[in-house]
Design an enzyme around this catalytic site. Structure first.
Site, PDB file in Angstrom:
ATOM      1  N   LYS A  11     -11.163  -3.536  -2.647  1.00 35.17           N
ATOM      2  CA  LYS A  11     -11.335  -2.588  -1.706  1.00 35.17           C
ATOM      3  C   LYS A  11     -12.837  -1.907  -1.701  1.00 35.17           C
ATOM      4  CE  LYS A  11      -6.355  -0.938  -2.169  1.00 35.17           C
ATOM      5  NZ  LYS A  11      -5.575   0.275  -2.401  1.00 35.17           N
ATOM      6  N   TYR A  51      -1.946  -0.511   6.869  1.00 37.66           N
ATOM      7  CA  TYR A  51      -0.991   0.388   6.184  1.00 37.66           C
ATOM      8  C   TYR A  51      -0.160   0.932   6.899  1.00 37.66           C
ATOM      9  CZ  TYR A  51      -3.707  -0.767   1.568  1.00 37.66           C
ATOM     10  OH  TYR A  51      -4.088  -1.218   0.534  1.00 37.66           O
ATOM     11  N   PHE A  59      -1.279  10.988   2.095  1.00 36.81           N
ATOM     12  CA  PHE A  59      -2.411  10.322   1.765  1.00 36.81           C
ATOM     13  C   PHE A  59      -3.105   9.597   3.157  1.00 36.81           C
ATOM     14  CE2 PHE A  59       1.174   8.064  -0.397  1.00 36.81           C
ATOM     15  CZ  PHE A  59       0.948   6.732   0.152  1.00 36.81           C
ATOM     16  N   ARG A  87       0.657  -8.337  -9.171  1.00 37.09           N
ATOM     17  CA  ARG A  87       0.892  -7.022  -9.426  1.00 37.09           C
ATOM     18  C   ARG A  87       0.704  -6.518 -10.972  1.00 37.09           C
ATOM     19  NH1 ARG A  87       1.673  -3.547  -4.988  1.00 37.09           N
ATOM     20  NH2 ARG A  87       2.642  -2.054  -6.327  1.00 37.09           N
ATOM     21  N   ASN A 114      -8.521   2.592  -5.592  1.00 35.44           N
ATOM     22  CA  ASN A 114      -7.972   2.000  -6.845  1.00 35.44           C
ATOM     23  C   ASN A 114      -8.426   0.426  -6.811  1.00 35.44           C
ATOM     24  OD1 ASN A 114      -6.190   1.177  -4.629  1.00 35.44           O
ATOM     25  ND2 ASN A 114      -4.549   2.140  -5.907  1.00 35.44           N
ATOM     26  N   HIS A 117      -6.027  -4.258  -3.626  1.00 34.17           N
ATOM     27  CA  HIS A 117      -4.799  -4.244  -3.130  1.00 34.17           C
ATOM     28  C   HIS A 117      -3.704  -5.510  -3.611  1.00 34.17           C
ATOM     29  CE1 HIS A 117      -1.686  -4.422  -0.132  1.00 34.17           C
ATOM     30  NE2 HIS A 117      -1.803  -5.640  -0.041  1.00 34.17           N
ATOM     31  N   GLU A 128       0.774  -9.974   5.671  1.00 36.94           N
ATOM     32  CA  GLU A 128      -0.699  -9.626   5.369  1.00 36.94           C
ATOM     33  C   GLU A 128      -1.821 -10.629   5.298  1.00 36.94           C
ATOM     34  OE1 GLU A 128       1.072  -5.864   2.567  1.00 36.94           O
ATOM     35  OE2 GLU A 128      -0.317  -7.425   1.609  1.00 36.94           O
TER      36      GLU A 128
HETATM   37  P1  ATP Z   1      -1.526  -1.491  -2.408  1.00 37.38           P
HETATM   38  O1  ATP Z   1      -1.024  -1.598  -1.348  1.00 37.38           O
HETATM   39  O2  ATP Z   1      -3.251  -1.045  -1.901  1.00 37.38           O
HETATM   40  O3  ATP Z   1      -1.595  -2.599  -3.257  1.00 37.38           O
HETATM   41  P2  ATP Z   1       0.241   0.047  -4.239  1.00 37.38           P
HETATM   42  O4  ATP Z   1       0.964  -0.983  -3.605  1.00 37.38           O
HETATM   43  O5  ATP Z   1       0.031  -0.131  -5.683  1.00 37.38           O
HETATM   44  O6  ATP Z   1      -1.167  -0.276  -3.512  1.00 37.38           O
HETATM   45  P3  ATP Z   1       0.960   2.036  -2.475  1.00 37.38           P
HETATM   46  O7  ATP Z   1       2.289   2.985  -2.708  1.00 37.38           O
HETATM   47  O8  ATP Z   1       1.339   0.598  -1.436  1.00 37.38           O
HETATM   48  O9  ATP Z   1       0.589   1.448  -3.745  1.00 37.38           O
HETATM   49  O10 ATP Z   1      -0.105   2.747  -1.776  1.00 37.38           O
HETATM   50  C1  ATP Z   1      -0.987   2.188  -0.788  1.00 37.38           C
HETATM   51  C2  ATP Z   1      -2.386   2.817  -1.432  1.00 37.38           C
HETATM   52  O11 ATP Z   1      -2.294   4.142  -0.872  1.00 37.38           O
HETATM   53  C3  ATP Z   1      -2.650   2.916  -2.866  1.00 37.38           C
HETATM   54  O12 ATP Z   1      -3.300   1.676  -3.161  1.00 37.38           O
HETATM   55  C4  ATP Z   1      -3.879   4.017  -2.846  1.00 37.38           C
HETATM   56  O13 ATP Z   1      -5.062   3.349  -2.225  1.00 37.38           O
HETATM   57  C5  ATP Z   1      -3.206   4.848  -1.586  1.00 37.38           C
HETATM   58  N1  ATP Z   1      -2.389   5.882  -2.277  1.00 37.38           N
HETATM   59  C6  ATP Z   1      -1.102   5.854  -2.865  1.00 37.38           C
HETATM   60  N2  ATP Z   1      -0.484   6.912  -3.346  1.00 37.38           N
HETATM   61  C7  ATP Z   1      -1.412   7.790  -3.109  1.00 37.38           C
HETATM   62  C8  ATP Z   1      -1.554   9.075  -3.443  1.00 37.38           C
HETATM   63  N3  ATP Z   1      -0.670   9.711  -3.918  1.00 37.38           N
HETATM   64  N4  ATP Z   1      -2.976   9.597  -3.307  1.00 37.38           N
HETATM   65  C9  ATP Z   1      -3.715   9.023  -2.859  1.00 37.38           C
HETATM   66  N5  ATP Z   1      -3.840   7.912  -2.349  1.00 37.38           N
HETATM   67  C10 ATP Z   1      -2.692   7.051  -2.562  1.00 37.38           C
HETATM   68 MG    MG Z   2       1.492  -1.466  -1.575  1.00 36.59          MG
END
Ligand code: ATP
Ligand code: MG
Length: 140
Positions: A11, A51, A59, A87, A114, A117, A128
């Site tokens: 990211k 997304y 968010f 993961r 974070n 992805h 994806e």
């Molecule tokens: P990713 O899909 O990016 O791998 P993830 O699967 O761990 O991450 P998801 O629940 O899919 O988490 O959320 C997608 C992304 O949205 C997160 O990686 C983060 O960047 C953002 N995100 C999720 N929850 C929050 C939150 N509570 N506050 C801010 N950003 C958030």
């Molecule tokens: Mg995710």
């Protein structure tokens, strides 16, 4: 178990902070093979589409702004049990909860920014991967 694939993005925060090389090295050392890769910059429209599952969550706007704020590295990775193992390698969404040594524990700055992805299912990995790569850009 059959070899399969997952999809990842390094990211904008991790790219800006100079962590592309370290993250790719950790991915390789964990046994993943890169079958497609590109350095690119998502428009807000493309980030929103990627997304879209999170549309309506508090968010979402912040996530779209962040994911289109700078270049990313997109890649398709191959390994046995790729989705679950990746993961595990990246750790929890919130870096404060990510296990020691995971990519997010080492490189993420917050729950929003974070570092990486990782796809959450085989089905989404395929969706994806096709979102970012044409068949002619995937080399297995
Ligand atoms: P990713 O899909 O990016 O791998 P993830 O699967 O761990 O991450 P998801 O629940 O899919 O988490 O959320 C997608 C992304 O949205 C997160 O990686 C983060 O960047 C953002 N995100 C999720 N929850 C929050 C939150 N509570 N506050 C801010 N950003 C958030
Ligand atoms: Mg995710």
């Amino acid at each position: 178990m059959a070899t399969n694939r997952t999809f990842t993005m390094i990211k904008p925060d991790a790219v800006k902070n100079g962590h592309i090389g370290a993250i790719l090295a950790q991915i390789n050392e964990a046994g993943f093979r890169i079958v497609a890769m590109k350095y690119t910059w998502l428009s807000a429209e493309k980030a929103g589409e990627f997304y879209a599952v999170h549309k309506g969550r508090p968010f979402y706007d912040e996530l779209v702004t962040f994911m289109s704020s700078g270049p990313i590295v997109a890649a398709i990775l191959e390994k046995e049990n790729a989705v679950a193992d990746f993961r595990t390698l990246i750790g929890a969404t919130n870096p404060d909860e990510a296990a020691e040594g995971t990519i997010r524990a080492k490189y993420a700055t917050s729950i929003g920014e974070n570092a990486v992805h990782g796809s959450d299912s085989d089905e989404n990995a395929a969706i994806e991967g096709s979102f970012h790569f044409a068949g002619t850009e995937i080399f297995s």
